[in-house]
Design a protein around this motif. Structure first.
Motif, PDB file in Angstrom:
ATOM      1  N   ARG A   1       0.844  -1.097  -0.067  1.00  0.00           N
ATOM      2  CA  ARG A   1       0.109  -0.100  -0.155  1.00  0.00           C
ATOM      3  C   ARG A   1       1.007   1.205   0.072  1.00  0.00           C
ATOM      4  O   ARG A   1       0.741   2.310  -0.548  1.00  0.00           O
ATOM      5  CB  ARG A   1      -0.871   0.156   1.118  1.00  0.00           C
ATOM      6  N   ARG A   2       1.918   1.152   0.840  1.00  0.00           N
ATOM      7  CA  ARG A   2       2.903   2.412   0.830  1.00  0.00           C
ATOM      8  C   ARG A   2       3.664   2.641  -0.468  1.00  0.00           C
ATOM      9  O   ARG A   2       3.652   3.673  -1.016  1.00  0.00           O
ATOM     10  CB  ARG A   2       3.960   2.232   2.083  1.00  0.00           C
ATOM     11  N   ALA A   3       4.028   1.456  -1.164  1.00  0.00           N
ATOM     12  CA  ALA A   3       4.344   1.715  -2.361  1.00  0.00           C
ATOM     13  C   ALA A   3       3.292   2.226  -3.623  1.00  0.00           C
ATOM     14  O   ALA A   3       3.925   3.209  -4.397  1.00  0.00           O
ATOM     15  CB  ALA A   3       5.076   0.202  -3.195  1.00  0.00           C
ATOM     16  N   ILE A   4       2.070   1.858  -3.477  1.00  0.00           N
ATOM     17  CA  ILE A   4       1.070   2.542  -4.422  1.00  0.00           C
ATOM     18  C   ILE A   4       0.993   3.949  -3.890  1.00  0.00           C
ATOM     19  O   ILE A   4       0.853   4.692  -5.105  1.00  0.00           O
ATOM     20  CB  ILE A   4      -0.064   1.352  -4.257  1.00  0.00           C
ATOM     21  N   VAL A   5       0.892   4.334  -2.745  1.00  0.00           N
ATOM     22  CA  VAL A   5       0.674   5.644  -2.433  1.00  0.00           C
ATOM     23  C   VAL A   5       1.906   6.297  -2.660  1.00  0.00           C
ATOM     24  O   VAL A   5       1.460   7.514  -3.521  1.00  0.00           O
ATOM     25  CB  VAL A   5       0.215   5.859  -0.924  1.00  0.00           C
ATOM     26  N   ASP A   6       3.046   6.177  -2.633  1.00  0.00           N
ATOM     27  CA  ASP A   6       4.289   6.739  -2.943  1.00  0.00           C
ATOM     28  C   ASP A   6       4.450   6.986  -4.524  1.00  0.00           C
ATOM     29  O   ASP A   6       4.670   8.007  -4.903  1.00  0.00           O
ATOM     30  CB  ASP A   6       5.550   6.129  -2.292  1.00  0.00           C
ATOM     31  N   SER A   7       4.083   5.924  -5.156  1.00  0.00           N
ATOM     32  CA  SER A   7       4.235   6.054  -6.532  1.00  0.00           C
ATOM     33  C   SER A   7       3.278   6.884  -7.301  1.00  0.00           C
ATOM     34  O   SER A   7       3.309   7.528  -8.287  1.00  0.00           O
ATOM     35  CB  SER A   7       4.171   4.589  -7.391  1.00  0.00           C
ATOM     36  N   SER A   8       1.815   6.774  -6.711  1.00  0.00           N
ATOM     37  CA  SER A   8       0.833   7.871  -7.069  1.00  0.00           C
ATOM     38  C   SER A   8       1.057   9.243  -6.920  1.00  0.00           C
ATOM     39  O   SER A   8       1.038  10.003  -7.976  1.00  0.00           O
ATOM     40  CB  SER A   8      -0.299   7.268  -6.289  1.00  0.00           C
ATOM     41  N   ILE A   9       1.760   9.428  -5.839  1.00  0.00           N
ATOM     42  CA  ILE A   9       2.109  10.780  -5.600  1.00  0.00           C
ATOM     43  C   ILE A   9       3.336  11.441  -6.493  1.00  0.00           C
ATOM     44  O   ILE A   9       3.354  12.302  -7.110  1.00  0.00           O
ATOM     45  CB  ILE A   9       2.784  10.977  -4.010  1.00  0.00           C
ATOM     46  N   ALA A  10       4.072  10.420  -6.639  1.00  0.00           N
ATOM     47  CA  ALA A  10       5.452  10.536  -7.638  1.00  0.00           C
ATOM     48  C   ALA A  10       4.803  10.877  -9.016  1.00  0.00           C
ATOM     49  O   ALA A  10       5.415  11.943  -9.793  1.00  0.00           O
ATOM     50  CB  ALA A  10       6.145   9.412  -7.892  1.00  0.00           C
ATOM     51  N   LEU A  11       3.711  10.323  -9.365  1.00  0.00           N
ATOM     52  CA  LEU A  11       3.401  10.331 -10.843  1.00  0.00           C
ATOM     53  C   LEU A  11       2.311  11.739 -10.754  1.00  0.00           C
ATOM     54  O   LEU A  11       2.759  12.467 -11.686  1.00  0.00           O
ATOM     55  CB  LEU A  11       2.437   9.220 -11.296  1.00  0.00           C
ATOM     56  N   ALA A  12       1.946  12.053  -9.753  1.00  0.00           N
ATOM     57  CA  ALA A  12       0.931  13.442  -9.763  1.00  0.00           C
ATOM     58  C   ALA A  12       1.829  14.503  -9.886  1.00  0.00           C
ATOM     59  O   ALA A  12       1.968  15.675 -10.417  1.00  0.00           O
ATOM     60  CB  ALA A  12       0.020  13.392  -8.565  1.00  0.00           C
ATOM     61  N   LEU A  13       3.053  14.443  -8.993  1.00  0.00           N
ATOM     62  CA  LEU A  13       3.915  15.487  -9.145  1.00  0.00           C
ATOM     63  C   LEU A  13       4.808  15.603 -10.335  1.00  0.00           C
ATOM     64  O   LEU A  13       5.127  16.608 -10.772  1.00  0.00           O
ATOM     65  CB  LEU A  13       5.098  15.208  -7.772  1.00  0.00           C
ATOM     66  N   THR A  14       5.015  14.445 -10.972  1.00  0.00           N
ATOM     67  CA  THR A  14       5.694  14.522 -12.417  1.00  0.00           C
ATOM     68  C   THR A  14       4.544  15.245 -13.330  1.00  0.00           C
ATOM     69  O   THR A  14       5.259  16.175 -14.187  1.00  0.00           O
ATOM     70  CB  THR A  14       5.936  12.889 -12.973  1.00  0.00           C
ATOM     71  N   ALA A  15       3.462  14.835 -13.302  1.00  0.00           N
ATOM     72  CA  ALA A  15       2.841  15.541 -14.165  1.00  0.00           C
ATOM     73  C   ALA A  15       2.479  16.957 -13.837  1.00  0.00           C
ATOM     74  O   ALA A  15       2.402  17.908 -15.056  1.00  0.00           O
ATOM     75  CB  ALA A  15       1.002  14.842 -14.124  1.00  0.00           C
ATOM     76  N   ALA A  16       2.459  17.494 -12.606  1.00  0.00           N
ATOM     77  CA  ALA A  16       2.330  18.809 -12.490  1.00  0.00           C
ATOM     78  C   ALA A  16       3.735  19.489 -13.028  1.00  0.00           C
ATOM     79  O   ALA A  16       3.745  20.670 -13.214  1.00  0.00           O
ATOM     80  CB  ALA A  16       2.421  19.198 -10.741  1.00  0.00           C
ATOM     81  N   ASP A  17       4.725  18.809 -12.647  1.00  0.00           N
ATOM     82  CA  ASP A  17       6.202  19.326 -13.436  1.00  0.00           C
ATOM     83  C   ASP A  17       5.907  19.530 -14.661  1.00  0.00           C
ATOM     84  O   ASP A  17       6.318  20.870 -15.387  1.00  0.00           O
ATOM     85  CB  ASP A  17       7.185  18.643 -13.071  1.00  0.00           C
ATOM     86  N   VAL A  18       5.429  18.603 -15.458  1.00  0.00           N
ATOM     87  CA  VAL A  18       5.266  18.800 -16.959  1.00  0.00           C
ATOM     88  C   VAL A  18       4.359  19.839 -17.427  1.00  0.00           C
ATOM     89  O   VAL A  18       4.495  20.713 -18.478  1.00  0.00           O
ATOM     90  CB  VAL A  18       4.745  17.224 -17.415  1.00  0.00           C
ATOM     91  N   LEU A  19       3.224  19.992 -16.514  1.00  0.00           N
ATOM     92  CA  LEU A  19       2.015  20.874 -17.003  1.00  0.00           C
ATOM     93  C   LEU A  19       2.628  22.445 -16.717  1.00  0.00           C
ATOM     94  O   LEU A  19       2.236  23.314 -17.348  1.00  0.00           O
ATOM     95  CB  LEU A  19       1.043  20.503 -16.366  1.00  0.00           C
ATOM     96  N   ALA A  20       3.359  22.370 -15.615  1.00  0.00           N
ATOM     97  CA  ALA A  20       3.759  23.978 -15.202  1.00  0.00           C
ATOM     98  C   ALA A  20       5.081  24.279 -15.629  1.00  0.00           C
ATOM     99  O   ALA A  20       5.505  25.583 -15.720  1.00  0.00           O
ATOM    100  CB  ALA A  20       3.766  23.866 -13.700  1.00  0.00           C
ATOM    101  N   ASP A  21       5.818  23.611 -16.276  1.00  0.00           N
ATOM    102  CA  ASP A  21       7.458  23.932 -16.656  1.00  0.00           C
ATOM    103  C   ASP A  21       7.484  23.647 -18.071  1.00  0.00           C
ATOM    104  O   ASP A  21       7.707  22.826 -18.605  1.00  0.00           O
ATOM    105  CB  ASP A  21       8.190  23.163 -15.799  1.00  0.00           C
TER     106      ASP A  21
END
Length: 99
Positions: free
Chosen positions: A36-56
């Motif tokens: 469960r921790r791996a799923i939550v951590d990877s979901s957060i990482a994917l969301a932050l990556t998407a935010a970086d791509v959209l914002a930068d």
């Protein structure tokens, strides 16, 4: 999609390395606290990556530059011959075959 646009292919380590992917054992390992921790951590990482791509703009430009540098898209039909259309008793592409 990755043949037409820059994409990423992330993977997440859940459970023991010896467990085959897409198996009951792998699915069960997602229900453990570590899974469960791996799923939550990877979901957060994917969301932050998407935010970086959209914002930068620079991140997007770098992704496109690397994508273009890799060369032309590879079409699946160039790698795998297209199978002939099977013979059906009724042609499914005609109105009669759709009823």
């Amino acid at each position: 999609m990755s043949q037409l646009l820059p994409t990423i292919q992330p993977s997440v380590a859940i459970g023991d390395r010896g467990i085959p992917g897409h198996s009951r054992e792998r699915a069960d390992s997602t229900l453990t606290p570590d899974g469960r921790r791996a799923i939550v951590d990877s979901s957060i990482a994917l969301a932050l990556t998407a935010a970086d791509v959209l914002a930068d703009d620079d991140v997007r430009a770098a992704a496109w530059a690397e994508f273009r540098e890799a060369g032309e898209p590879v079409r699946v039909s160039d790698l795998v011959p297209v199978a002939p259309w099977p013979d059906f008793p009724i042609d499914p592409t005609t109105p009669e075959g759709l009823s």
